[in-house]
Scaffold this motif. Structure first.
Motif, PDB file in Angstrom:
ATOM      1  N   ALA A 214       0.833  -1.210   0.000  1.00 34.37           N
ATOM      2  CA  ALA A 214       0.000   0.000   0.000  1.00 34.37           C
ATOM      3  C   ALA A 214       0.865   1.256   0.000  1.00 34.37           C
ATOM      4  CB  ALA A 214      -0.926  -0.015   1.214  1.00 34.37           C
ATOM      5  N   GLU A 215       1.933   1.260   0.795  1.00 33.33           N
ATOM      6  CA  GLU A 215       2.828   2.413   0.825  1.00 33.33           C
ATOM      7  C   GLU A 215       3.558   2.561  -0.505  1.00 33.33           C
ATOM      8  OE1 GLU A 215       4.630   5.789   2.277  1.00 33.33           O
ATOM      9  OE2 GLU A 215       2.968   4.623   3.113  1.00 33.33           O
ATOM     10  N   ALA A 216       3.946   1.443  -1.113  1.00 36.81           N
ATOM     11  CA  ALA A 216       4.604   1.496  -2.420  1.00 36.81           C
ATOM     12  C   ALA A 216       3.674   2.087  -3.472  1.00 36.81           C
ATOM     13  CB  ALA A 216       5.053   0.098  -2.836  1.00 36.81           C
ATOM     14  N   ARG A 217       2.403   1.751  -3.412  1.00 36.08           N
ATOM     15  CA  ARG A 217       1.446   2.329  -4.372  1.00 36.08           C
ATOM     16  C   ARG A 217       1.303   3.829  -4.162  1.00 36.08           C
ATOM     17  NH1 ARG A 217      -3.092  -2.549  -4.048  1.00 36.08           N
ATOM     18  NH2 ARG A 217      -2.086  -3.904  -5.610  1.00 36.08           N
ATOM     19  N   ARG A 218       1.326   4.272  -2.907  1.00 38.58           N
ATOM     20  CA  ARG A 218       1.257   5.713  -2.658  1.00 38.58           C
ATOM     21  C   ARG A 218       2.512   6.421  -3.182  1.00 38.58           C
ATOM     22  NH1 ARG A 218      -1.485   3.908   2.110  1.00 38.58           N
ATOM     23  NH2 ARG A 218       0.489   3.696   3.239  1.00 38.58           N
TER      24      ARG A 218
END
Length: 338
Positions: free
Chosen positions: A136-140
């Protein structure tokens, strides 16, 4: 023993081997190897930190000088208005334009610092996502990268490709690697070209300009320009103050890690620097200074790049110097390592 009729008597010793040019010991090399003094002097100038008292003194001096100049300008304009309303109005208009220009420059400097902080924040979040494998953080992070480069026409193909393929990535490393490959590869190539141009310029000036301090000034200006352009390539367009702060950050890091020290591995791995120093010391110094400039450029890429080198290989100094200096001093050396 000498016979006056026949001349000297030569006695052969069978235990002493005959010395030939092939067996003669080499002549000792008394020439010091190149040390990259120009780049180390430029780095010391850029990375030097003034004392707290010096900063206080110059801040107070600048504030006082600004107060005196602004008061004198105001008195001049008001006095001119009293003597001639037309000329006073023109002077007031010019002063207003000058203040607006100064305000605009200040806003641009603040925006430049904000862009640099934005890239630093993206890189920190990407490193955290890589460490924790947080998808999720990588997508952000990828969303912020797409927003950062959305108006870049040269990255349109990479942006479209990333938008099509990002949904197929189900792990943080794969998604960040895809973003690095699609978006940052062309930017890395442009940054490499800037590094090669700066290394070539520093090497040429060191080798062919004998004027004192001219090579140091050229090296400092070339490195400042290179770092500013690398920041612009990666989206961190910096102003004057931002460029100077970024340069100090890069060179301070290099000086602290000892990366600006010249060792035997550097001398013998960059374009025949050891051999050239025997032919001409300034040529050898030029090669080593060019290599140190390349080291500064690689460090600037790491500082200005929004993602740490993982999917893409980190540039090697030896390869950059080879491309920059091929044909400049001849092909006496072979580059095979950093």
């Amino acid at each position: 023993m000498t016979d006056p009729r026949t001349g000297p008597v030569l006695i052969d010793r069978d235990d002493t081997p005959a010395i030939t040019p092939a067996t003669a010991p080499p002549v000792p090399d008394l020439t010091d190897p190149p040390t990259g003094a120009t780049m180390r002097a430029a780095a010391a100038l850029a990375a030097r930190r003034s004392s707290g008292f010096s900063r206080f003194f110059w801040s107070a001096f600048a504030a006082f000088a600004g107060f005196v100049v602004s008061l004198a300008a105001w008195d001049y304009v008001t006095g001119l208005l009293a003597r001639s309303p037309l000329l006073g109005g023109i002077a007031l208009l010019l002063l207003t334009l000058l203040l607006l220009a100064a305000l605009w420059i200040g806003i641009r400097e603040l925006a430049a610092f904000a862009r640099l902080r934005r890239i630093d924040d993206i890189r920190a979040k990407a490193d955290a996502a890589h460490t924790t494998a947080d998808l999720a953080e990588a997508r952000r992070v990828v969303d912020r990268l797409q927003s950062l480069y959305t108006n870049r026409a040269d990255l349109r193909w990479g942006l479209d490709r990333l938008a099509e393929r990002r949904a197929d990535m189900f792990d943080a490393d794969g998604l960040l690697g895809l973003a690095e490959t699609d978006l940052l590869t062309p930017l890395d190539q442009a940054a490499r070209r800037e590094i090669e141009a700066a290394a070539r310029r520093v090497a040429l000036v060191t080798a062919f300009v004998p004027l004192a301090l001219a090579d140091v000034a050229t090296a400092l200006i070339a490195n400042l320009t290179m770092i500013r352009r690398i920041a612009e390539i990666y989206g961190g367009r910096s102003g004057t103050l931002g460029s100077w702060r970024l340069t100090r950050t890069v060179l301070t890091h290099l000086a602290a890690t000892g990366a600006l020290a010249v060792g035997d591995d550097l001398i013998h791995s960059v374009a025949g620097g050891g051999l050239l120093s025997k032919l001409s010391r300034r040529f050898g110094e030029g090669v080593v200074n060019g290599a140190l400039t390349a080291r500064v450029g690689v460090a600037a890429m790491e500082v200005c790049r929004p993602l740490t080198f993982r999917a893409a290989p980190r540039p090697k100094v030896s390869n950059l110097v080879q491309r920059a200096l091929t044909g400049l001093f001849g092909r006496d050396g072979h580059l095979d390592r950093d």
